[in-house]
Structure formats: C-alpha cells, structure tokens
Design a protein around this motif. Structure first.
Motif, PDB file in Angstrom:
ATOM      1  N   GLY A   9       0.684  -1.171  -0.113  1.00  0.00           N
ATOM      2  CA  GLY A   9      -0.216  -0.147   0.101  1.00  0.00           C
ATOM      3  C   GLY A   9       0.918   1.398  -0.153  1.00  0.00           C
ATOM      4  N   GLY A  10       2.068   0.985  -0.106  1.00  0.00           N
ATOM      5  CA  GLY A  10       2.950   2.477  -0.019  1.00  0.00           C
ATOM      6  C   GLY A  10       2.884   3.197  -1.019  1.00  0.00           C
ATOM      7  N   TRP A  11       2.386   2.727  -2.265  1.00  0.00           N
ATOM      8  CA  TRP A  11       2.353   3.601  -3.394  1.00  0.00           C
ATOM      9  C   TRP A  11       1.421   4.897  -3.152  1.00  0.00           C
ATOM     10  N   VAL A  12       0.443   4.817  -2.267  1.00  0.00           N
ATOM     11  CA  VAL A  12      -0.277   6.026  -2.064  1.00  0.00           C
ATOM     12  C   VAL A  12       0.529   7.093  -1.534  1.00  0.00           C
ATOM     13  N   PHE A  13       1.641   6.699  -0.979  1.00  0.00           N
ATOM     14  CA  PHE A  13       2.632   8.001  -0.423  1.00  0.00           C
ATOM     15  C   PHE A  13       3.811   8.474  -1.445  1.00  0.00           C
ATOM     16  N   LEU A  14       3.502   7.858  -2.734  1.00  0.00           N
ATOM     17  CA  LEU A  14       4.458   8.474  -3.834  1.00  0.00           C
ATOM     18  C   LEU A  14       4.589   9.972  -3.842  1.00  0.00           C
ATOM     19  N   LEU A  15       3.587  10.652  -3.774  1.00  0.00           N
ATOM     20  CA  LEU A  15       3.611  12.118  -4.328  1.00  0.00           C
ATOM     21  C   LEU A  15       4.409  12.781  -2.773  1.00  0.00           C
ATOM     22  N   TYR A  16       3.839  12.266  -1.560  1.00  0.00           N
ATOM     23  CA  TYR A  16       4.666  12.794  -0.248  1.00  0.00           C
ATOM     24  C   TYR A  16       6.224  12.744  -0.377  1.00  0.00           C
ATOM     25  N   CYS A  17       6.295  11.197  -0.590  1.00  0.00           N
ATOM     26  CA  CYS A  17       7.761  10.971  -0.681  1.00  0.00           C
ATOM     27  C   CYS A  17       8.862  11.490  -1.729  1.00  0.00           C
ATOM     28  N   PHE A  18       8.152  11.407  -2.863  1.00  0.00           N
ATOM     29  CA  PHE A  18       8.921  12.093  -3.998  1.00  0.00           C
ATOM     30  C   PHE A  18       9.410  13.682  -3.778  1.00  0.00           C
ATOM     31  N   GLY A  19       7.852  14.325  -3.707  1.00  0.00           N
ATOM     32  CA  GLY A  19       7.959  15.928  -3.406  1.00  0.00           C
ATOM     33  C   GLY A  19       8.862  16.117  -2.280  1.00  0.00           C
ATOM     34  N   LEU A  20       8.929  15.569  -1.272  1.00  0.00           N
ATOM     35  CA  LEU A  20       9.676  15.912   0.096  1.00  0.00           C
ATOM     36  C   LEU A  20      11.123  15.853  -0.281  1.00  0.00           C
ATOM     37  N   THR A  21      11.529  14.568  -0.975  1.00  0.00           N
ATOM     38  CA  THR A  21      12.781  14.059  -0.997  1.00  0.00           C
ATOM     39  C   THR A  21      13.552  14.947  -2.181  1.00  0.00           C
ATOM     40  N   PHE A  22      12.862  15.476  -3.219  1.00  0.00           N
ATOM     41  CA  PHE A  22      13.268  15.932  -4.304  1.00  0.00           C
ATOM     42  C   PHE A  22      13.598  17.518  -3.605  1.00  0.00           C
ATOM     43  N   ALA A  23      12.688  18.151  -3.220  1.00  0.00           N
ATOM     44  CA  ALA A  23      12.865  19.482  -2.615  1.00  0.00           C
ATOM     45  C   ALA A  23      13.870  19.531  -1.687  1.00  0.00           C
ATOM     46  N   LEU A  24      14.410  18.541  -0.870  1.00  0.00           N
ATOM     47  CA  LEU A  24      15.197  18.769   0.189  1.00  0.00           C
ATOM     48  C   LEU A  24      16.589  18.322  -0.330  1.00  0.00           C
ATOM     49  N   VAL A  25      16.501  17.443  -1.415  1.00  0.00           N
ATOM     50  CA  VAL A  25      17.857  17.093  -2.110  1.00  0.00           C
ATOM     51  C   VAL A  25      18.136  18.626  -2.774  1.00  0.00           C
ATOM     52  N   SER A  26      17.238  19.316  -3.409  1.00  0.00           N
ATOM     53  CA  SER A  26      17.484  20.502  -3.845  1.00  0.00           C
ATOM     54  C   SER A  26      17.970  21.466  -2.656  1.00  0.00           C
ATOM     55  N   GLY A  27      17.446  21.384  -1.617  1.00  0.00           N
ATOM     56  CA  GLY A  27      17.641  22.358  -0.512  1.00  0.00           C
ATOM     57  C   GLY A  27      19.191  22.173   0.014  1.00  0.00           C
ATOM     58  N   ALA A  28      19.670  21.000   0.206  1.00  0.00           N
ATOM     59  CA  ALA A  28      21.269  20.436   0.329  1.00  0.00           C
ATOM     60  C   ALA A  28      21.904  21.001  -0.847  1.00  0.00           C
ATOM     61  N   LEU A  39       1.630  14.074 -11.967  1.00  0.00           N
ATOM     62  CA  LEU A  39       0.387  13.839 -11.397  1.00  0.00           C
ATOM     63  C   LEU A  39      -0.537  12.963 -12.300  1.00  0.00           C
ATOM     64  N   LEU A  40      -0.410  13.053 -13.428  1.00  0.00           N
ATOM     65  CA  LEU A  40      -1.253  12.394 -14.469  1.00  0.00           C
ATOM     66  C   LEU A  40      -0.939  10.957 -14.223  1.00  0.00           C
ATOM     67  N   LEU A  41       0.416  10.594 -14.287  1.00  0.00           N
ATOM     68  CA  LEU A  41       0.835   9.188 -14.265  1.00  0.00           C
ATOM     69  C   LEU A  41       0.526   8.564 -12.875  1.00  0.00           C
ATOM     70  N   PHE A  42       0.591   9.522 -12.030  1.00  0.00           N
ATOM     71  CA  PHE A  42       0.292   8.875 -10.355  1.00  0.00           C
ATOM     72  C   PHE A  42      -0.949   8.545 -10.343  1.00  0.00           C
ATOM     73  N   PHE A  43      -1.871   9.382 -10.865  1.00  0.00           N
ATOM     74  CA  PHE A  43      -3.458   8.955 -10.807  1.00  0.00           C
ATOM     75  C   PHE A  43      -3.759   7.692 -11.653  1.00  0.00           C
ATOM     76  N   PHE A  44      -3.239   7.527 -12.805  1.00  0.00           N
ATOM     77  CA  PHE A  44      -3.705   6.587 -13.893  1.00  0.00           C
ATOM     78  C   PHE A  44      -3.115   5.289 -12.993  1.00  0.00           C
ATOM     79  N   LEU A  45      -1.975   5.304 -12.585  1.00  0.00           N
ATOM     80  CA  LEU A  45      -1.653   3.995 -12.132  1.00  0.00           C
ATOM     81  C   LEU A  45      -2.104   3.663 -10.624  1.00  0.00           C
ATOM     82  N   LEU A  46      -2.789   4.824 -10.156  1.00  0.00           N
ATOM     83  CA  LEU A  46      -3.289   4.442  -8.570  1.00  0.00           C
ATOM     84  C   LEU A  46      -4.136   3.444  -8.459  1.00  0.00           C
ATOM     85  N   PRO A  47      -5.208   3.122  -9.357  1.00  0.00           N
ATOM     86  CA  PRO A  47      -6.265   2.257  -9.230  1.00  0.00           C
ATOM     87  C   PRO A  47      -5.550   0.740  -9.075  1.00  0.00           C
ATOM     88  N   HIS A  48      -4.543   0.484  -9.812  1.00  0.00           N
ATOM     89  CA  HIS A  48      -3.863  -0.704  -9.925  1.00  0.00           C
ATOM     90  C   HIS A  48      -3.327  -1.215  -8.715  1.00  0.00           C
TER      91      HIS A  48
END
Length: 377
Positions: free
Chosen positions: A57-76, A232-241
């Motif tokens: 069920g971890g897929w539902v956290f993709l937006l959080y995980c990717f967004g936070l990690t990408f932003a803070l890699v940029s911050g570093a 976001l489009l890819l995320f929502f499209f893959l989410l039902p699976h």
C-alpha cells in the motif's frame, strides 16, 4: 492470537524507535550546519521514503515521498553550492536548513504511515455501494475525461500553443486562454484515476485507456506543461492498480519510476530551452525547489501566538494573502514579485516541512503526544 499481538507490538516498536531516532537527530541538527550532516539527513529521508514505498500500500505515499525528497535534495545542493536564488533575490549560505527539514519530513512520513495503517484497521473492509448512482457518476466522469483533453487541444489549435509562442503556461492562462481553460487543465490529472479504474473494471478497453494517457501527455506538453502535471497524471493513472491489486512495490518498480522521472526531466529541459531560449533558467528552477524550506528556516525560531496559528497556519476567516503559500511568499519575497505571480496563478514551491517549524517549533511536546496516539496499535 499471541503471534498477532507480537507482530503488532513489534511494528509499533519499530515505528516508535524510528521516530525517536529521527527526533534525536533533529534536535542535534538545531545547532549543526554542515554539508555532511545535510547529506546524512537527506539520505535518511530517502531511505524512509524507500521503505514506505516498498511496504504494502506504500504507493499512495508516492507524492509525499517524491516531493519532499526532491525538494530537500535541492535544498542541500543550494547550501553546498551557494547559488543565487532568483525569486527571493538572495545568495544561499550553509545554514543546516536542509538537514532540519529533511529530518522533520522523515518524522512526518513515519507519522503519516502509522496513521494510515491505523485508519485501515478502523474502517470496514467493504463499504456500502449504490450501483445505479455509481454507474451514472462513472459514465459522467468518463465522458468528461475524454472531452476535457479534446477541449484543451481545440484551444491550442485556435489560440496557439504556448510551447511555440515562447510563453510559459501561467502567462498563457492569464492573457491568452479562454475562461474555464485553467480549471479544465488543472483537473485532467485526477480524471486519469477514473479512466484507469474503468479499464480495470472492464468498462472500457485497457488499450483505450493507454491511448487516452498518451494523448493527454502529448497535449499537456504542447500546452506548456513541464513536469508536475504529467507526474500527477501518471500517479493517478497508476493508482487504481496499486489500490485494488495491492502489490508490494518492488525495487524494479522504483527503478522504472526513476527512469520515467529522468525522461520527464528531459521533457522539462527541452521545454525550457524552447520557451526561454536557454537552459540556464532550467538550472535556476531546480534550485528553487528547495528555496522556501531554506528561507523559512532562516526566519523561524520563536514561538507563534495561538491567534497567529489560527489565522495564518489554519487560514480561518482570512484572505488568501494571509494564509498558505502566499502568506510565506509575502514574508520572504518582494511584494511586486508576489503580486505578479499571484496574478498569473503561480506560486513558489510549497515550504513543507519548514512551515511546521515556523508555526509550531516551540510545541514539540504536543506533536510527540499526537505521534504516540496515532502509532498506538
């Protein structure tokens, strides 16, 4: 029963221990400012995201995980390189903001994951269904899903594509596109969920759903979309699976996702080159992903009044300029720039988790109490 209880207790212990370690490191980071510690903290965030995504069920956290990690890699990276941040018009310095925000974001992900697991135990396995109403709503949404991209394509044909007009999409929204275009454009990614779910249930052919997805991606590229809308489009499209089948996300899935993200980054690079005639703005935009976390950390440190938290953090009974991302934009950037961006409907990259630090930095005991409530299994 004893075995089940043991597993539940072990799960709680692992979650609680992880959160405790993260918090200890967070408090240590309050007086630390080094590129090494920034890298370690961002690595902890990436590892936390990885293990959450690999859980069932971890897929539902993709937006959080990717967004936070990408932003803070940029911050570093902006702290390590000392780049000039074009929106707040300051040169970045080494402050340790990336480490503090990465550790706080890791704590947030652990809490959210624990809450999600608890929620799944509380709600019934099967909710009541109203098949007639469900069928009507599905048909309506499917019709909308196929008409919306067609509308966007017609607008691009009639009014021109921002990609070839040398114009970013926000200028296009404000000065070129007809009324309603922005609303339709912004809601298409969520319709991807309806199309994919309908294909999964057999209401439409799977091939039809794939053709829809490809057509929307192409339309979005010509509409000036660079990254977030397609992601976001890819995320929502893959989410039902991932919701219905509930497969465990494997390492190969994450690697495939990384390849897709790199492909999207290439699309963004080409888009910026066509629109602005230079790749320099692309590099500047990458730096801006970590900008708000960096600058909000700099102005944090003192306790905020309950009144200020209610007004500016919760945003109750106040204008848009006094809450959310626009409130922070007014704190850190010239007013003329903020006015220009809000007129176009654009904002800076949202500053989570720095906004939590800004409003609640002196209220950790309450956050800890909340954490143990949601984790208790």
């Amino acid at each position: 029963m004893a075995a089940l209880s043991l597993r539940a207790n072990d799960r709680f212990f692992i979650i609680a221990a992880s959160a405790a370690i993260i918090l200890v490191l967070y408090f240590f980071s309050l007086d630390a400012a080094s590129n090494t510690f920034n890298a370690i903290a961002v690595g902890i965030l990436a590892a936390t995201s990885f293990f959450i995504l690999k859980s069932r069920g971890g897929w539902v956290f993709l937006l959080y995980c990717f967004g936070l990690t990408f932003a803070l890699v940029s911050g570093a990276l902006i702290e390590a390189t000392g780049v000039f941040l074009i929106e707040i018009r300051e040169t970045a310095q080494l402050t340790g903001a990336a480490a503090r925000n990465a550790l706080l974001a890791s704590f947030f992900l652990v809490m959210t994951y624990a809450s999600y697991k608890l929620f799944l135990r509380i709600i019934p396995a099967r909710l009541p269904r109203f098949q007639i109403a469900e069928g009507l709503v599905t048909r309506l949404l499917l019709t909308t899903a196929f008409l919306a991209p067609l509308y966007i394509a017609c607008v691009l044909i009639i009014f021109g594509s921002p990609l070839f007009m040398g114009m970013d999409r926000f200028n296009y929204f404000t000065h070129i596109a007809p009324p309603g275009y922005t609303w339709v454009y912004g809601n298409i990614p969520m319709l991807g969920f309806v199309v994919a779910l309908s294909a999964y249930k057999g209401s439409i052919r799977y091939r039809t759903s794939v053709v829809w997805l490809v057509a929307v991606i192409i339309t979005y590229i010509f509409a000036g979309e660079k990254f977030s809308g397609i992601f976001l489009l890819l995320f929502f499209f893959l989410l039902p699976h991932f919701i219905i089948s509930a497969p465990v996300v494997k390492t190969k899935h994450i690697l495939i996702g990384a390849v897709l993200i790199l492909a999207l980054a290439l699309v963004v690079f080409i888009n910026y080159t066509l629109v602005y005639g230079s790749a320099e703005i692309f590099m500047a935009r990458l730096a801006l992903q970590g900008q708000m976390n960096y600058v909000i950390d700099m102005i944090s440190g003192s306790a905020r009044s309950i009144e200020e938290i209610v007004r500016n953090f919760l945003g109750l009974n106040v204008e848009d300029r006094e809450r959310g991302i626009v409130y922070f934009m007014n704190l850190v950037a010239p007013g003329s720039l903020v006015d220009q961006m809000t007129e176009y409907g654009a904002t800076f990259t949202a500053p989570f988790s720095a906004n939590i630090v800004y409003f609640l930095v002196m209220r950790w005991p309450r956050l800890l109490f909340l954490f143990f409530l949601v984790c208790w299994d």
